[in-house]
Design an enzyme around this catalytic site. Sequence first.
Site, PDB file in Angstrom:
ATOM      1  N   THR A 132      37.382  44.992  57.357  1.00 20.59           N
ATOM      2  CA  THR A 132      36.160  44.713  56.590  1.00 20.59           C
ATOM      3  C   THR A 132      34.895  45.033  57.395  1.00 20.59           C
ATOM      4  O   THR A 132      34.807  44.733  58.584  1.00 20.59           O
ATOM      5  CB  THR A 132      36.149  43.228  56.156  1.00 20.59           C
ATOM      6  OG1 THR A 132      37.407  42.922  55.554  1.00 20.59           O
ATOM      7  CG2 THR A 132      35.042  42.963  55.155  1.00 20.59           C
ATOM      8  N   GLU A 253      51.601  41.425  53.706  1.00 17.24           N
ATOM      9  CA  GLU A 253      50.573  40.406  53.963  1.00 17.24           C
ATOM     10  C   GLU A 253      50.483  39.431  52.789  1.00 17.24           C
ATOM     11  O   GLU A 253      50.440  38.205  52.974  1.00 17.24           O
ATOM     12  CB  GLU A 253      49.228  41.105  54.169  1.00 17.24           C
ATOM     13  CG  GLU A 253      48.088  40.155  54.478  1.00 17.24           C
ATOM     14  CD  GLU A 253      46.736  40.786  54.198  1.00 17.24           C
ATOM     15  OE1 GLU A 253      46.585  41.516  53.198  1.00 17.24           O
ATOM     16  OE2 GLU A 253      45.819  40.541  54.995  1.00 17.24           O
TER      17      GLU A 253
HETATM   18  C1  LIG Z   1      37.364  33.391  56.836  1.00 12.05           C
HETATM   19  C2  LIG Z   1      37.597  34.835  56.574  1.00 12.05           C
HETATM   20  C3  LIG Z   1      38.461  35.560  57.395  1.00 12.05           C
HETATM   21  C4  LIG Z   1      38.639  36.917  57.201  1.00 12.05           C
HETATM   22  N1  LIG Z   1      39.426  37.633  58.070  1.00 12.05           N
HETATM   23  C5  LIG Z   1      39.444  38.989  58.003  1.00 12.05           C
HETATM   24  C6  LIG Z   1      40.103  39.761  59.009  1.00 12.05           C
HETATM   25  O1  LIG Z   1      40.709  39.226  59.946  1.00 12.05           O
HETATM   26  N2  LIG Z   1      40.025  41.118  58.935  1.00 12.05           N
HETATM   27  C7  LIG Z   1      39.354  41.754  57.918  1.00 12.05           C
HETATM   28  O2  LIG Z   1      39.328  42.987  57.916  1.00 12.05           O
HETATM   29  N3  LIG Z   1      38.739  41.042  56.933  1.00 12.05           N
HETATM   30  C8  LIG Z   1      38.755  39.689  56.964  1.00 12.05           C
HETATM   31  N4  LIG Z   1      38.105  38.949  55.986  1.00 12.05           N
HETATM   32  C9  LIG Z   1      37.390  39.657  54.942  1.00 12.05           C
HETATM   33  C10 LIG Z   1      37.961  39.441  53.557  1.00 12.05           C
HETATM   34  O3  LIG Z   1      39.099  40.239  53.392  1.00 12.05           O
HETATM   35  C11 LIG Z   1      36.831  39.761  52.575  1.00 12.05           C
HETATM   36  O4  LIG Z   1      35.848  38.746  52.689  1.00 12.05           O
HETATM   37  C12 LIG Z   1      37.307  39.835  51.167  1.00 12.05           C
HETATM   38  O5  LIG Z   1      38.201  40.895  51.017  1.00 12.05           O
HETATM   39  C13 LIG Z   1      36.126  40.017  50.199  1.00 12.05           C
HETATM   40  O6  LIG Z   1      35.245  41.019  50.652  1.00 12.05           O
HETATM   41  P1  LIG Z   1      33.681  40.715  50.808  1.00 12.05           P
HETATM   42  O7  LIG Z   1      33.502  39.408  51.479  1.00 12.05           O
HETATM   43  O8  LIG Z   1      33.018  41.876  51.444  1.00 12.05           O
HETATM   44  O9  LIG Z   1      33.167  40.559  49.334  1.00 12.05           O
HETATM   45  P2  LIG Z   1      32.434  41.678  48.458  1.00 12.05           P
HETATM   46  O10 LIG Z   1      33.199  42.928  48.465  1.00 12.05           O
HETATM   47  O11 LIG Z   1      31.001  41.728  48.848  1.00 12.05           O
HETATM   48  O12 LIG Z   1      32.557  41.027  47.009  1.00 12.05           O
HETATM   49  C14 LIG Z   1      31.834  39.827  46.630  1.00 12.05           C
HETATM   50  C15 LIG Z   1      32.472  39.290  45.356  1.00 12.05           C
HETATM   51  O13 LIG Z   1      32.387  40.293  44.320  1.00 12.05           O
HETATM   52  C16 LIG Z   1      33.673  40.568  43.807  1.00 12.05           C
HETATM   53  N5  LIG Z   1      33.776  41.996  43.452  1.00 12.05           N
HETATM   54  C17 LIG Z   1      33.490  43.075  44.220  1.00 12.05           C
HETATM   55  N6  LIG Z   1      33.728  44.202  43.533  1.00 12.05           N
HETATM   56  C18 LIG Z   1      34.212  43.841  42.328  1.00 12.05           C
HETATM   57  C19 LIG Z   1      34.675  44.557  41.167  1.00 12.05           C
HETATM   58  N7  LIG Z   1      34.697  45.885  41.132  1.00 12.05           N
HETATM   59  N8  LIG Z   1      35.090  43.836  40.105  1.00 12.05           N
HETATM   60  C20 LIG Z   1      35.046  42.484  40.121  1.00 12.05           C
HETATM   61  N9  LIG Z   1      34.635  41.767  41.170  1.00 12.05           N
HETATM   62  C21 LIG Z   1      34.223  42.429  42.255  1.00 12.05           C
HETATM   63  C22 LIG Z   1      34.653  40.200  44.918  1.00 12.05           C
HETATM   64  O14 LIG Z   1      35.929  39.903  44.409  1.00 12.05           O
HETATM   65  C23 LIG Z   1      33.970  38.983  45.532  1.00 12.05           C
HETATM   66  O15 LIG Z   1      34.302  37.826  44.812  1.00 12.05           O
HETATM   67  C24 LIG Z   1      37.969  37.569  56.129  1.00 12.05           C
HETATM   68  C25 LIG Z   1      37.126  36.840  55.282  1.00 12.05           C
HETATM   69  C26 LIG Z   1      36.937  35.494  55.494  1.00 12.05           C
HETATM   70  C27 LIG Z   1      36.000  34.742  54.572  1.00 12.05           C
END
Ligand SMILES: Cc1cc2nc3c(=O)[nH]c(=O)nc-3n(C[C@H](O)[C@H](O)[C@H](O)COP(=O)(O)OP(=O)(O)OC[C@H]3O[C@@H](n4cnc5c(N)ncnc54)[C@H](O)[C@@H]3O)c2cc1C
Length: 395
Positions: A132, A253
């Site tokens: 991410t 996963e």
């Molecule tokens: C505590 C924690 C640990 C994590 N650990 C890791 C890790 O070790 N390695 C790693 O790589 N990542 C990690 N992550 C990242 C995690 O995988 C992402 O936070 C998650 O996939 C969501 O991405 P984002 O936060 O960028 O949300 P965004 O992509 O910004 O999305 C925000 C919201 O909009 C929604 N959304 C976006 N696009 C669409 C669409 N087309 N249609 C409908 N809804 C949509 C999403 O579902 C979400 O609810 C971690 C996250 C957290 C909070």
Amino acid sequence: MDLSIDDFQMSIGNDYPELRDALRKLCAGFPDKYWRDLDKEEAYPDAFVKAMSEGGYLSSLIPEEYGGLGLPFRAAQVTLQTVHEEGCNAGACIAQMYTMGTVLKHGNEDQKQRYLPKIATGELRLQAFGVTEPGAGSETLKLKTRAVRHGNKYLVNGQKIWTSRVAHSDLMLLLARTTPLDEIKHRKHGLSVFLLDIKKGLKNGTIEIKPIDIMTNHLTYEVFFNDAEIPVEDLIGEEGEGFSYILSSMNAERTLAGGLIIGAGNWLMKKAVEYANERVVFGKPIAKNQGIQFPIANAYAELDAADLMCRRAAAMLDAGIPCGYEVNASKHLAAEFAWNAADVCMQTYGGFGVAREFDVERIWREVRHFRTAPISTNLILAYIGQHKLGMPKSY
Ligand SMILES: Cc1cc2nc3c(=O)[nH]c(=O)nc-3n(C[C@H](O)[C@H](O)[C@H](O)COP(=O)(O)OP(=O)(O)OC[C@H]3O[C@@H](n4cnc5c(N)ncnc54)[C@H](O)[C@@H]3O)c2cc1C
């Protein structure tokens, strides 16, 4: 390979009883207070990870020829579920169990020999997964961190976010762009997977990390790369094919995450039932009130249904049957129903639900997180809508 009804039915009920018993004994050494204190201090569960490594549990999915136990996915799912049923937290363990799958599936023999046996013993921690990025979010194909080849090494520049346990891991499985976006021929090409030596980068200053202050003890960080070096020998598979390698490990996963989440849900149910039966208000246990009893019964039945879906996903994965829908649905149902179980448990405890000494609020916080990570609810629903039901793409 066909999955017979018998094979599937065998897995219903208390499968892997010896594994469950051994894990319960191990977990008894890590009582609620251990986790409560770590949560307060935001500290890494060193002793627990050490005990799990020494017991061989983190190597369950590594084949015996590389020093692992070579067990099926279902056994790994049971492992994570049992740990959470016992009130422990396998957050650090799950990453080590599935990230190595990319090396196993797509790495060459030299990489497998160099890394897997040490990962199996716990000598090397591969617990950080760098995908991410702040600018790309869920849109992984837009990630910008660049890895550019210079002779026999790659130099990495860019930034990751939410990279959990990076400060406590030796290696990171890194997804970085090796071909600029405007030069790729297909949108899924141009990203590559590497094994990155974090300790070395932190020592020589080419990697910097900054903790993110969050509501759970998840030890997650922002990571900055400034000419961080990766020898070409640590590129996994073909350059430019990394996205498909990462995707192929996501089924594992999600299947493992499903088991872990069900375990947390079961812990919450046990606590809710015990408390509802003990707590006397208006001269009777609160469990006698249907307003308390029915939400618990409903949450229990929901979790049981999600558990069946998790077992089905694991059985199909073990049998090598395509199961994109099943793994996504199982993680989704587990996360939604465990979240309901958490809320029901919190409500059952009344005011004590928020008191730290009962641990309900801690697990409630942890369970909420699963609706967002490792993949958020909407992205799973989009997968089901598009790939299972043939509806149009939203992105
Ligand atoms: C505590 C924690 C640990 C994590 N650990 C890791 C890790 O070790 N390695 C790693 O790589 N990542 C990690 N992550 C990242 C995690 O995988 C992402 O936070 C998650 O996939 C969501 O991405 P984002 O936060 O960028 O949300 P965004 O992509 O910004 O999305 C925000 C919201 O909009 C929604 N959304 C976006 N696009 C669409 C669409 N087309 N249609 C409908 N809804 C949509 C999403 O579902 C979400 O609810 C971690 C996250 C957290 C909070």
